[in-house]
Design an enzyme around this catalytic site. Structure first.
Site, short mmCIF file in Angstrom:
data_model
loop_
_atom_site.label_atom_id
_atom_site.label_comp_id
_atom_site.label_asym_id
_atom_site.label_seq_id
_atom_site.Cartn_x
_atom_site.Cartn_y
_atom_site.Cartn_z
N GLU A 97 0.84 -1.20 0.00
CA GLU A 97 0.00 0.00 0.00
C GLU A 97 0.87 1.25 0.00
O GLU A 97 2.02 1.22 0.47
CB GLU A 97 -0.91 -0.04 1.25
CG GLU A 97 -1.80 1.16 1.46
CD GLU A 97 -2.83 1.40 0.37
OE1 GLU A 97 -2.42 1.59 -0.80
OE2 GLU A 97 -4.03 1.46 0.69
N ASP A 98 0.34 2.33 -0.53
CA ASP A 98 1.10 3.57 -0.54
C ASP A 98 1.10 4.24 0.83
O ASP A 98 2.13 4.61 1.36
CB ASP A 98 0.57 4.55 -1.61
CG ASP A 98 -0.94 4.76 -1.55
OD1 ASP A 98 -1.61 4.18 -0.66
OD2 ASP A 98 -1.47 5.50 -2.41
N ASP A 101 -3.82 5.55 6.51
CA ASP A 101 -4.27 6.71 7.28
C ASP A 101 -5.12 6.20 8.45
O ASP A 101 -4.59 5.84 9.49
CB ASP A 101 -5.04 7.66 6.37
CG ASP A 101 -5.56 8.90 7.09
OD1 ASP A 101 -5.30 9.06 8.29
OD2 ASP A 101 -6.25 9.72 6.45
N PHE A 152 -1.89 15.98 3.63
CA PHE A 152 -2.28 15.26 2.42
C PHE A 152 -1.05 15.11 1.53
O PHE A 152 -0.48 16.10 1.09
CB PHE A 152 -3.40 16.01 1.68
CG PHE A 152 -4.04 15.17 0.61
CD1 PHE A 152 -5.10 14.33 0.92
CD2 PHE A 152 -3.56 15.18 -0.69
CE1 PHE A 152 -5.68 13.52 -0.06
CE2 PHE A 152 -4.12 14.38 -1.67
CZ PHE A 152 -5.19 13.55 -1.35
N VAL A 153 -0.64 13.87 1.31
CA VAL A 153 0.60 13.66 0.55
C VAL A 153 0.32 13.31 -0.91
O VAL A 153 -0.72 12.76 -1.25
CB VAL A 153 1.49 12.57 1.19
CG1 VAL A 153 1.84 12.91 2.62
CG2 VAL A 153 0.84 11.20 1.09
N ARG A 165 1.11 11.97 -9.68
CA ARG A 165 1.63 10.61 -9.49
C ARG A 165 3.04 10.47 -10.05
O ARG A 165 3.81 9.62 -9.62
CB ARG A 165 0.74 9.59 -10.21
CG ARG A 165 -0.64 9.42 -9.61
CD ARG A 165 -1.29 8.16 -10.17
NE ARG A 165 -2.74 8.16 -10.04
CZ ARG A 165 -3.40 7.79 -8.94
NH1 ARG A 165 -2.74 7.42 -7.86
NH2 ARG A 165 -4.72 7.81 -8.91
P1 5GP Z 1 -7.53 4.87 5.22
O1 5GP Z 1 -8.60 3.90 4.92
O2 5GP Z 1 -6.32 4.26 5.88
O3 5GP Z 1 -8.02 6.07 5.98
O4 5GP Z 1 -7.09 5.50 3.88
C1 5GP Z 1 -6.22 4.88 3.12
C2 5GP Z 1 -6.45 5.16 1.67
O5 5GP Z 1 -6.58 6.53 1.38
C3 5GP Z 1 -5.23 4.63 1.04
O6 5GP Z 1 -5.60 3.68 0.07
C4 5GP Z 1 -4.55 5.81 0.50
O7 5GP Z 1 -4.22 5.55 -0.83
C5 5GP Z 1 -5.50 6.97 0.63
N1 5GP Z 1 -4.85 8.08 1.33
C6 5GP Z 1 -4.64 8.24 2.65
N2 5GP Z 1 -3.97 9.35 2.93
C7 5GP Z 1 -3.72 9.92 1.74
C8 5GP Z 1 -3.02 11.12 1.35
O8 5GP Z 1 -2.49 11.88 2.15
N3 5GP Z 1 -2.96 11.37 0.01
C9 5GP Z 1 -3.53 10.55 -0.92
N4 5GP Z 1 -3.43 10.89 -2.18
N5 5GP Z 1 -4.18 9.42 -0.58
C10 5GP Z 1 -4.27 9.12 0.72
MG MG Z 2 -4.74 3.75 -1.78
#
Ligand code: 5GP
Ligand code: MG
Length: 176
Positions: A97-98, A101, A152-153, A165
C-alpha cells in the site's frame, strides 16, 4: 493546484533507501518461501514496482482496487471495485500500500484476503499517517516505510485528483 504548491517531505534518495530497507526485511523473512504481492491500486503501483525489483525471493503479483478516499465519506462505505485476478488460497500474501491513514482500507483488504483463504497476510506500506483517526496501530504493519504527519501527501504514485503521481519525490499539499 500546481506543482509549485507542493511542500517536499521525502526526496528520491530517502524513498529509495526506504524501499531497499523494506525489501531487505522481506527477503530475510520470506527466504525460501514464495510470496504473493497484492498491490492496492492505484497509488501503490510505483512503490510496488521499485519494491519488487529489490526482492530476491520468488514473488508473483496481483492487484486489488477498493473505493478511494474521494469516493466515500466514511469507512463504512469502503467497497471492492476490482478484485484479484488469481486465487490466493494457501498463499503467503503481502499487501503493498502507498499510505495507511485511518487503517479502514487496509482492514477491509485484509479481511477480504482472509476470506479468500490466504495462509498468511502481512502489510507493507510505504507511508503511515499519524492521526487520532487511526484504527490500525503502526505495530500491526510488519513492513513500514516512513511516518508522515497528518497532511495530504502526493507524489511517487500518490495523487491529488489524479495529478502528481509522476513526481519522483513525496510532498504535501493543502487540498482546496
Ligand atoms: P484509510 O482507509 O487508511 O483512511 O485510507 C487509506 C487510503 O486513502 C489509502 O488507500 C490511500 O491511498 C488513501 N490516502 C490516505 N492518505 C492519503 C493522502 O495523504 N494522500 C492521498 N493521495 N491518498 C491518501
Ligand atoms: Mg490507496
Amino acid at each position: 493546484m500546481k506543482q509549485g504548491d507542493i511542500k517536499r517531505i521525502f526526496n528520491p534518495a530517502q524513498i529509495a533507501e526506504t524501499v531497499e530497507r523494506l525489501a531487505r526485511q522481506i527477503n530475510r523473512d520470506y527466504k525460501g518461501r514464495e510470496v504473493i504481492l497484492v498491490g492496492c491500486l492505484t497509488g501503490a503501483f510505483v512503490f510496488m514496482a521499485d519494491l519488487m525489483r529489490n526482492l530476491q525471493i520468488e514473488a508473483t503479483c496481483d492487484f486489488i482496487r477498493v473505493s478511494s478516499y474521494e469516493d466515500r465519506m466514511t469507512a463504512g462505505e469502503i467497497s471492492l471495485e476490482s478484485d484479484l485476478a488469481r486465487p490466493v488460497g494457501g498463499g503467503n500474501v503481502i499487501v503493498v500500500e502507498d499510505i495507511v491513514d485511518t487503517g479502514q482500507t487496509m482492514k477491509f483488504i485484509m479481511n477480504h484476503l482472509r476470506e479468500k483463504g490466504a495462509a498468511s497476510i502481512e502489510v507493507c506500506s510505504l507511508l503511515y499517517k499519524e492521526s487520532d483517526r487511526s484504527t490500525l496501530p503502526k505495530e500491526d504493519i510488519r513492513y513500514l516505510g516512513l511516518v508522515v504527519p497528518d497532511v495530504f501527501v502526493v507524489g511517487y504514485g500518490i495523487d491529488y485528483a489524479q495529478k502528481f503521481r509522476t513526481l519522483n519525490y513525496i510532498g504535501s499539499i493543502e487540498p482546496s
